[in-house]
Motif scaffolding. Structure first.
Motif, PDB file in Angstrom:
ATOM      1  N   PHE A 128      14.048 -29.199 -52.940  1.00  0.00           N
ATOM      2  CA  PHE A 128      13.363 -29.102 -51.659  1.00  0.00           C
ATOM      3  C   PHE A 128      14.152 -28.188 -50.736  1.00  0.00           C
ATOM      4  O   PHE A 128      15.204 -27.698 -51.104  1.00  0.00           O
ATOM      5  N   TYR A 129      13.585 -27.899 -49.567  1.00  0.00           N
ATOM      6  CA  TYR A 129      14.101 -26.845 -48.680  1.00  0.00           C
ATOM      7  C   TYR A 129      14.360 -25.574 -49.502  1.00  0.00           C
ATOM      8  O   TYR A 129      13.494 -25.197 -50.293  1.00  0.00           O
ATOM      9  N   TYR A 175      10.172 -27.621 -46.348  1.00  0.00           N
ATOM     10  CA  TYR A 175      10.573 -28.613 -47.364  1.00  0.00           C
ATOM     11  C   TYR A 175      10.166 -28.172 -48.767  1.00  0.00           C
ATOM     12  O   TYR A 175      10.893 -28.375 -49.738  1.00  0.00           O
ATOM     13  N   PRO A 220      17.453 -26.229 -42.692  1.00  0.00           N
ATOM     14  CA  PRO A 220      18.673 -26.569 -43.426  1.00  0.00           C
ATOM     15  C   PRO A 220      18.662 -25.980 -44.838  1.00  0.00           C
ATOM     16  O   PRO A 220      17.606 -25.727 -45.408  1.00  0.00           O
ATOM     17  N   LEU A 222      20.274 -26.858 -48.674  1.00  0.00           N
ATOM     18  CA  LEU A 222      20.856 -28.007 -49.394  1.00  0.00           C
ATOM     19  C   LEU A 222      22.366 -27.881 -49.528  1.00  0.00           C
ATOM     20  O   LEU A 222      23.080 -28.893 -49.555  1.00  0.00           O
ATOM     21  N   PHE A 225      24.861 -29.867 -47.386  1.00  0.00           N
ATOM     22  CA  PHE A 225      24.874 -31.327 -47.469  1.00  0.00           C
ATOM     23  C   PHE A 225      25.495 -31.762 -48.795  1.00  0.00           C
ATOM     24  O   PHE A 225      25.473 -31.008 -49.765  1.00  0.00           O
ATOM     25  N   LEU A 229      23.183 -36.221 -49.513  1.00  0.00           N
ATOM     26  CA  LEU A 229      22.524 -35.580 -48.388  1.00  0.00           C
ATOM     27  C   LEU A 229      23.127 -35.916 -47.029  1.00  0.00           C
ATOM     28  O   LEU A 229      22.460 -35.815 -45.995  1.00  0.00           O
ATOM     29  N   TYR A 230      24.405 -36.299 -47.038  1.00  0.00           N
ATOM     30  CA  TYR A 230      25.146 -36.355 -45.774  1.00  0.00           C
ATOM     31  C   TYR A 230      25.637 -34.946 -45.471  1.00  0.00           C
ATOM     32  O   TYR A 230      25.966 -34.189 -46.391  1.00  0.00           O
ATOM     33  N   PRO A 231      25.703 -34.580 -44.174  1.00  0.00           N
ATOM     34  CA  PRO A 231      26.175 -33.225 -43.840  1.00  0.00           C
ATOM     35  C   PRO A 231      27.620 -33.025 -44.298  1.00  0.00           C
ATOM     36  O   PRO A 231      28.432 -33.934 -44.180  1.00  0.00           O
TER      37      PRO A 231
END
Ligand SMILES: Cc1cc2nc3c(=O)[nH]c(=O)nc-3n(C[C@H](O)[C@H](O)[C@H](O)COP(=O)(O)OP(=O)(O)OC[C@H]3O[C@@H](n4cnc5c(N)ncnc54)[C@H](O)[C@@H]3O)c2cc1C
Ligand SMILES: Cc1cc2nc3c(=O)[nH]c(=O)nc-3n(C[C@H](O)[C@H](O)[C@H](O)COP(=O)(O)OP(=O)(O)OC[C@H]3O[C@@H](n4cnc5c(N)ncnc54)[C@H](O)[C@@H]3O)c2cc1C
Lengths: 232, 232
Positions: A128-129, A175, A220, A222, A225, A229-231
């Motif tokens: 995604f993204y 997305y 964003p 990927l 992250f 998927l935490y930054p």
């Protein structure tokens, strides 16, 4: 370029339809190929349902996303969905052309997304993204609305229009991997003069003629992250 | 209280449907009256079209909002729309109960809004936000989604969920005059344990039992803006 315009207005004489036709003609003149999905004319069904699959993997407990994933793999999507998917696959750029209904897309266009952007093809797992299924393609909104420019933005009565457009520009198009070009927005169209509306159509021709000069919207990546998927 | 739950999920065994049923039972126990519009069960049509009016004021140029205004005044709305309007009129609180589809409501619920929130009744002229047609009523979202809590919010991968909900909470419900209660959001439901899901249902019962302790969301008041809707 191959361009797909997805058009959602019930009245062929409407200004929103004029924008669609203007885009069609402009792109043809520029030597591009254009396909149009005129959702009202097609009587496109917007309801995600069991009818969307030629066969169900799990008929006793209907899970739409899982059935999409299964059907996309096994060629079991209903023909009207499959036809739209083929159009999206052929397209380098898709334009969603619509009147703003309740600060969002009309239901017929929302349903085009719900049914056509199938799991497994448009997104899935970590795709995604910038890794979404449609990476490499561009997308853009062209919309009309009743409100005036000064009613949107920080501290204005309705707040930033970007927030209202985020489900579609960020949560859907970005997305799924599309590079999203800035939207073309025609404000206050029912209340302005005929000349002012004609000027908007001329502005749209100029806009479309110089699409390659537009800076895509930022979303964003990927890579920013971690695994969960935490930054970073 | 009279409560209307508008429910949009195709599977009666789904968790989203369990939330609907939990609300129904909880409100009944508390002595409230509950009506449910189960949009999939009703096969509710979400497409705004000419069929929505028993007669058209301007058959040769279809303008949806103008026909709504005319039909609302002259009792010319299609029976399925009129029936939903009566339910909203009877309700002190409406709850929209749905799975998040593309960071937004499923098309069938979007179309319930497009068709039922008619111009002239829900809004019109300077009747919006705190002066909207539904002023005095409350509204609330109850939604399920696949994503996890930490994926939403400032600097998170998807950004604040409030932005995605703004077309419905601000652009639709608050705009029409509803006092909007904070949403009940069930994250990650397909991936958590059975026990964790049962805890969510218990939390929902508690939430619904203490609705009067919830601080409504803040939206603009018309009095903060001048005649032309510039901020004062
Ligand atoms: C259910 C619903 C919800 C809505 N929600 C919102 C909202 O949240 N926010 C908001 O701001 N607005 C909202 N609106 C208003 C809506 O967005 C506008 O009415 C719509 O965008 C106007 O576009 P149209 O194509 O329908 O215009 P039309 O009314 O069809 O056209 C406007 C005028 O343009 C003229 N025209 C057509 N073609 C041309 C041409 N080639 N050159 C010059 N003039 C031409 C037509 O003759 C007409 O006079 C809502 C409307 C509805 C029905
Ligand atoms: C078209 C589409 C778009 C989507 N877009 C997004 C998006 O933008 N963002 C996002 O985060 N997600 C998205 N999703 C995911 C979607 O939001 C979730 O799949 C949905 O919310 C899950 O809810 P459900 O009711 O369908 O769950 P179900 O899959 O029906 O249920 C989950 C589990 O709960 C169990 N259950 C049922 N009743 C109970 C009970 N009483 N007690 C305990 N367990 C129970 C079921 O048996 C099942 O195992 C999308 C899905 C689709 C199909």
């Amino acid at each position: 370029m191959n361009i797909l315009i997805v058009h959602a207005h019930p009245e062929p004489q409407s200004f929103t339809t004029s924008l669609k036709t203007t885009a069609q003609q402009t792109f043809k003149k520029l030597g591009h190929r254009v396909e149009v999905s005129d959702l009202y004319a097609m009587q496109f069904s917007p309801v995600a349902s069991k009818e969307d699959f030629l066969e169900l993997n799990q008929p006793d407990y209907f899970n739409y996303a899982l059935e999409q994933r299964n059907a996309a793999k096994q060629n079991l999507l209903a023909p009207d969905i499959q036809a739209e998917i083929e159009k999206v696959k052929r397209a380098d750029l898709i334009i969603l052309n619509f009147p703003l209904y309740w600060t969002s897309v009309p239901a017929i266009l929302k349903g085009w997304i719900d049914r056509v952007f199938v799991s497994g093809l448009f997104y899935g797992g970590k795709r995604f993204y910038n890794h979404g299924g449609m990476a490499g393609k561009k997308a853009m909104l062209c919309l009309t609305l009743g409100g005036r420019t000064h009613m949107f933005g920080e501290n204005s009565i309705h707040g930033p229009i970007e927030h209202y457009l985020s489900p579609i520009q960020r949560g859907t198009l970005a997305y799924s991997g599309f590079e999203v070009l800035p939207p073309f927005i025609a404000y206050h169209v029912p209340y302005i003069s005929q000349e002012a509306r004609e000027t908007i159509l001329e502005d749209y021709i100029t806009y479309l003629t110089h699409l390659d000069q537009l800076e895509p919207l930022k979303f964003p990546k990927l890579e920013e992250f971690d695994e969960k998927l935490y930054p970073l």
